[in-house]
Scaffold this motif. Structure first.
Motif, short mmCIF file in Angstrom:
data_model
loop_
_atom_site.label_atom_id
_atom_site.label_comp_id
_atom_site.label_asym_id
_atom_site.label_seq_id
_atom_site.Cartn_x
_atom_site.Cartn_y
_atom_site.Cartn_z
N ALA A 36 0.83 -1.21 0.00
CA ALA A 36 0.00 0.00 0.00
C ALA A 36 0.87 1.26 0.00
O ALA A 36 0.61 2.21 -0.74
CB ALA A 36 -0.94 0.00 1.20
N ASP A 39 2.54 1.60 -3.45
CA ASP A 39 1.58 2.07 -4.45
C ASP A 39 1.32 3.57 -4.31
O ASP A 39 1.25 4.29 -5.30
CB ASP A 39 0.26 1.30 -4.34
N LYS A 40 1.20 4.02 -3.06
CA LYS A 40 0.97 5.45 -2.83
C LYS A 40 2.19 6.27 -3.28
O LYS A 40 2.03 7.31 -3.93
CB LYS A 40 0.70 5.69 -1.34
N ASN A 41 3.39 5.78 -2.96
CA ASN A 41 4.61 6.48 -3.39
C ASN A 41 4.71 6.53 -4.91
O ASN A 41 5.12 7.55 -5.47
CB ASN A 41 5.84 5.81 -2.80
#
Length: 59
Positions: A36, A39-41
């Protein structure tokens, strides 16, 4: 995995089975949390690259 198999494993091997399942579950949770964050980065880096690309002068 059926409930009967889990009960048989616990009855035969005691707390070791519970410990193994707990450690596997905790490892899976850590993997999900790491994925998670990555993916955000990746989404943030894509946005930054897009903004930089839009602001660069075109020749």
């Amino acid at each position: 995995m059926s409930g009967d198999l889990l009960v048989k494993l616990i009855a035969d091997h005691g707390p070791w089975v519970i410990l193994v399942f707990f450690l596997l579950w905790r490892d899976a949770e850590k993997d999900r949390a790491t994925r998670a964050v990555l993916d955000k980065n990746a989404a943030i880096l894509t946005e930054i690259a897009t903004v930089i690309r839009e602001r660069m002068p075109r020749n």
